[in-house]
Design a protein around this motif. Structure first.
Motif, PDB file in Angstrom:
ATOM      1  N   PRO A   1     -24.691   4.217 -33.917  1.00 18.61           N
ATOM      2  CA  PRO A   1     -25.667   3.125 -34.172  1.00 18.61           C
ATOM      3  C   PRO A   1     -26.983   3.508 -33.398  1.00 18.61           C
ATOM      4  O   PRO A   1     -26.848   3.594 -31.912  1.00 18.61           O
ATOM      5  N   ASP A   2     -28.207   3.526 -34.069  1.00 19.07           N
ATOM      6  CA  ASP A   2     -29.565   3.461 -33.152  1.00 19.07           C
ATOM      7  C   ASP A   2     -30.038   2.236 -33.412  1.00 19.07           C
ATOM      8  O   ASP A   2     -30.501   1.817 -34.617  1.00 19.07           O
ATOM      9  N   LEU A   3     -29.914   1.262 -32.327  1.00 20.19           N
ATOM     10  CA  LEU A   3     -30.600  -0.124 -32.654  1.00 20.19           C
ATOM     11  C   LEU A   3     -31.974  -0.205 -32.410  1.00 20.19           C
ATOM     12  O   LEU A   3     -32.518   0.641 -31.027  1.00 20.19           O
ATOM     13  N   THR A   4     -32.939  -0.675 -33.054  1.00 22.28           N
ATOM     14  CA  THR A   4     -34.354  -1.258 -32.733  1.00 22.28           C
ATOM     15  C   THR A   4     -34.374  -2.597 -32.472  1.00 22.28           C
ATOM     16  O   THR A   4     -34.191  -3.334 -33.174  1.00 22.28           O
ATOM     17  N   HIS A   5     -34.968  -3.024 -31.411  1.00 25.60           N
ATOM     18  CA  HIS A   5     -35.382  -4.267 -31.130  1.00 25.60           C
ATOM     19  C   HIS A   5     -36.794  -4.542 -30.995  1.00 25.60           C
ATOM     20  O   HIS A   5     -37.536  -3.837 -30.813  1.00 25.60           O
ATOM     21  N   GLY A   6     -37.075  -5.804 -31.241  1.00 24.92           N
ATOM     22  CA  GLY A   6     -38.530  -6.388 -31.053  1.00 24.92           C
ATOM     23  C   GLY A   6     -38.748  -6.362 -29.603  1.00 24.92           C
ATOM     24  O   GLY A   6     -37.959  -6.287 -28.733  1.00 24.92           O
ATOM     25  N   THR A   7     -40.073  -7.008 -29.489  1.00 29.57           N
ATOM     26  CA  THR A   7     -40.687  -7.068 -28.097  1.00 29.57           C
ATOM     27  C   THR A   7     -39.774  -8.323 -27.325  1.00 29.57           C
ATOM     28  O   THR A   7     -39.265  -8.212 -26.328  1.00 29.57           O
TER      29      THR A   7
ATOM     30  N   ARG B   1     -33.265  -3.607 -36.567  1.00 27.86           N
ATOM     31  CA  ARG B   1     -32.804  -2.703 -37.604  1.00 27.86           C
ATOM     32  C   ARG B   1     -31.825  -1.689 -36.840  1.00 27.86           C
ATOM     33  O   ARG B   1     -31.882  -1.561 -35.685  1.00 27.86           O
ATOM     34  N   ILE B   2     -30.979  -1.123 -37.650  1.00 24.49           N
ATOM     35  CA  ILE B   2     -29.799  -0.257 -37.192  1.00 24.49           C
ATOM     36  C   ILE B   2     -29.675   1.151 -38.078  1.00 24.49           C
ATOM     37  O   ILE B   2     -29.880   0.869 -39.247  1.00 24.49           O
ATOM     38  N   VAL B   3     -29.856   2.091 -37.415  1.00 20.84           N
ATOM     39  CA  VAL B   3     -29.698   3.430 -38.319  1.00 20.84           C
ATOM     40  C   VAL B   3     -28.430   3.954 -37.629  1.00 20.84           C
ATOM     41  O   VAL B   3     -28.268   4.159 -36.549  1.00 20.84           O
ATOM     42  N   PHE B   4     -27.529   4.439 -38.324  1.00 22.05           N
ATOM     43  CA  PHE B   4     -26.258   4.976 -38.436  1.00 22.05           C
ATOM     44  C   PHE B   4     -26.325   6.432 -38.594  1.00 22.05           C
ATOM     45  O   PHE B   4     -26.661   6.891 -39.654  1.00 22.05           O
ATOM     46  N   ALA B   5     -25.585   7.131 -37.503  1.00 21.62           N
ATOM     47  CA  ALA B   5     -25.605   8.547 -37.805  1.00 21.62           C
ATOM     48  C   ALA B   5     -24.311   9.077 -37.278  1.00 21.62           C
ATOM     49  O   ALA B   5     -23.471   8.251 -36.467  1.00 21.62           O
ATOM     50  N   CYS B   6     -23.416  10.109 -37.806  1.00 22.12           N
ATOM     51  CA  CYS B   6     -22.100  10.519 -37.632  1.00 22.12           C
ATOM     52  C   CYS B   6     -22.567  11.576 -36.249  1.00 22.12           C
ATOM     53  O   CYS B   6     -23.210  12.431 -36.421  1.00 22.12           O
ATOM     54  N   ALA B   7     -21.638  11.391 -35.581  1.00 22.85           N
ATOM     55  CA  ALA B   7     -21.317  12.464 -34.354  1.00 22.85           C
ATOM     56  C   ALA B   7     -20.885  13.580 -34.609  1.00 22.85           C
ATOM     57  O   ALA B   7     -21.165  14.596 -33.914  1.00 22.85           O
ATOM     58  N   VAL B   8     -20.096  13.756 -35.545  1.00 21.07           N
ATOM     59  CA  VAL B   8     -19.394  14.951 -36.114  1.00 21.07           C
ATOM     60  C   VAL B   8     -20.490  15.734 -37.058  1.00 21.07           C
ATOM     61  O   VAL B   8     -20.616  16.863 -36.593  1.00 21.07           O
ATOM     62  N   CYS B   9     -21.025  15.431 -37.995  1.00 21.11           N
ATOM     63  CA  CYS B   9     -21.788  16.289 -38.923  1.00 21.11           C
ATOM     64  C   CYS B   9     -23.279  16.006 -38.478  1.00 21.11           C
ATOM     65  O   CYS B   9     -24.211  16.910 -39.096  1.00 21.11           O
TER      66      CYS B   9
ATOM     67  N   TYR C   1     -23.437  -5.180 -29.140  1.00 16.60           N
ATOM     68  CA  TYR C   1     -22.955  -3.663 -29.052  1.00 16.60           C
ATOM     69  C   TYR C   1     -22.824  -3.124 -27.645  1.00 16.60           C
ATOM     70  O   TYR C   1     -23.626  -3.484 -26.835  1.00 16.60           O
ATOM     71  N   PRO C   2     -21.804  -2.766 -27.201  1.00 20.38           N
ATOM     72  CA  PRO C   2     -20.924  -1.761 -27.791  1.00 20.38           C
ATOM     73  C   PRO C   2     -19.524  -2.529 -28.418  1.00 20.38           C
ATOM     74  O   PRO C   2     -18.521  -2.160 -28.835  1.00 20.38           O
ATOM     75  N   TYR C   3     -19.500  -3.765 -28.139  1.00 17.59           N
ATOM     76  CA  TYR C   3     -18.230  -4.710 -28.407  1.00 17.59           C
ATOM     77  C   TYR C   3     -18.189  -5.258 -29.895  1.00 17.59           C
ATOM     78  O   TYR C   3     -18.222  -6.533 -30.209  1.00 17.59           O
TER      79      TYR C   3
END
Length: 78
Positions: A20-26, A42-50, A69-71
């Protein structure tokens, strides 16, 4: 139950290969710098494999799950 998005490998947001790539506000960044947790905007999820980006969400339920996160644990009802 709705179907969560997956990458080409079949991994969803709860798989250990999901990044997950987490985006936080100020205000969120100020909280993080002071040692507190913050709910991302906002969260953008990407696969570490592909390497495929497979989900981009601003859903409040998902954002609340990733506050500590990461819990993050997969909910029982999913």
């Amino acid at each position: 139950m709705d179907k969560r998005p997956t990458c080409s490998c079949g991994h969803d947001r709860y798989h250990h290969s999901s990044r997950p790539d987490l985006t936080h506000g100020t205000g969120g960044w100020l909280a993080l710098f002071n040692g507190m947790s913050s709910t991302p905007k906002r969260i953008v999820f990407a696969c570490a494999v592909c390497g495929e980006t497979f989900e981009d969400t601003t859903d409040p339920e998902v954002l609340a799950q990733y506050r500590r996160y990461p819990y993050v644990r997969k909910p029982d009802d999913v």
